[in-house]
Design an enzyme around this catalytic site. Sequence first.
Site, mmCIF file in Angstrom:
data_model
loop_
_atom_site.group_PDB
_atom_site.id
_atom_site.type_symbol
_atom_site.label_atom_id
_atom_site.label_comp_id
_atom_site.label_asym_id
_atom_site.label_seq_id
_atom_site.Cartn_x
_atom_site.Cartn_y
_atom_site.Cartn_z
ATOM 1 C CG ASP A 27 -0.399 0.216 2.528
ATOM 2 O OD1 ASP A 27 0.834 0.368 2.620
ATOM 3 O OD2 ASP A 27 -1.157 0.251 3.516
ATOM 4 C CB THR A 40 1.417 -3.297 11.074
ATOM 5 O OG1 THR A 40 0.223 -3.682 10.379
ATOM 6 C CG2 THR A 40 1.167 -2.028 11.882
ATOM 7 C CG HIS A 61 8.372 -25.468 11.273
ATOM 8 N ND1 HIS A 61 8.382 -25.398 12.653
ATOM 9 C CD2 HIS A 61 9.552 -26.067 10.941
ATOM 10 C CE1 HIS A 61 9.488 -25.934 13.126
ATOM 11 N NE2 HIS A 61 10.227 -26.336 12.100
ATOM 12 C CG HIS A 70 6.466 -29.133 9.552
ATOM 13 N ND1 HIS A 70 6.201 -28.638 10.813
ATOM 14 C CD2 HIS A 70 7.791 -29.402 9.511
ATOM 15 C CE1 HIS A 70 7.325 -28.591 11.508
ATOM 16 N NE2 HIS A 70 8.300 -29.052 10.744
HETATM 17 C C1 RB5 Z 1 -2.479 2.528 6.645
HETATM 18 O O1 RB5 Z 1 -2.524 3.683 7.441
HETATM 19 C C2 RB5 Z 1 -2.232 1.304 7.534
HETATM 20 O O2 RB5 Z 1 -3.385 1.050 8.272
HETATM 21 C C3 RB5 Z 1 -1.802 0.120 6.713
HETATM 22 O O3 RB5 Z 1 -0.630 0.411 6.028
HETATM 23 C C4 RB5 Z 1 -1.492 -1.158 7.494
HETATM 24 O O4 RB5 Z 1 -0.600 -0.902 8.536
HETATM 25 C C5 RB5 Z 1 -2.633 -1.956 7.921
HETATM 26 O O5 RB5 Z 1 -2.496 -3.019 8.526
#
Ligand code: RB5
Length: 166
Positions: free
Chosen positions: A10, A69, A100, A135
């Site tokens: 993204d 994240t 695994h 596995h």
């Molecule tokens: C975008 O602000 C953020 O929510 C996205 O990049 C991500 O971290 C979502 O899990």
Amino acid sequence: MEKSIVIGSDHVGIELKPVIVAHLESRGYKVVDVGTDTAERTDYPIYGQAVGQRVASGEFPLGIAICGTGVGISIAANKVAGVRAACVSEPYSAELSRRHNNSNVLCFGARVVGSELAKMIVDAWLDANYEGDRHQRRIDELAAEDARDPETFAKLSQVVPNRINA
Ligand code: RB5
């Protein structure tokens, strides 16, 4: 055979992604970037699905997906049947996710890991191989879930000690 990999992110991943693409290319991979290409705010499910579909279809053996994240884009990728996406922030889990879980999509967060750690994560993932053996039944159970095949899932999981009677 040429090694190929699909990558997507993204808007939060657009600075880290070219670093990872260059790293992959330096390792001899042909890399296809499915976007996004700009800092304009967009939605991670679009790119998680794009990476996931290209892996699940067999077009690419492996994919990498990046968001803030790594969590949102891994959830999105895992909604594609046949995808086993691992969201990690250190090399050990990346390696084990191959050995695994036979992970076929690697996800991490551009807000979580710096570029050097991200490259180490990628290397640990690419250098590890799926071990099969004990596995494999677990991977088959995941495939049965993907196929919405409760009979196969029950048959496979029946042999597991301490199986919950759900
Ligand atoms: C975008 O602000 C953020 O929510 C996205 O990049 C991500 O971290 C979502 O899990």
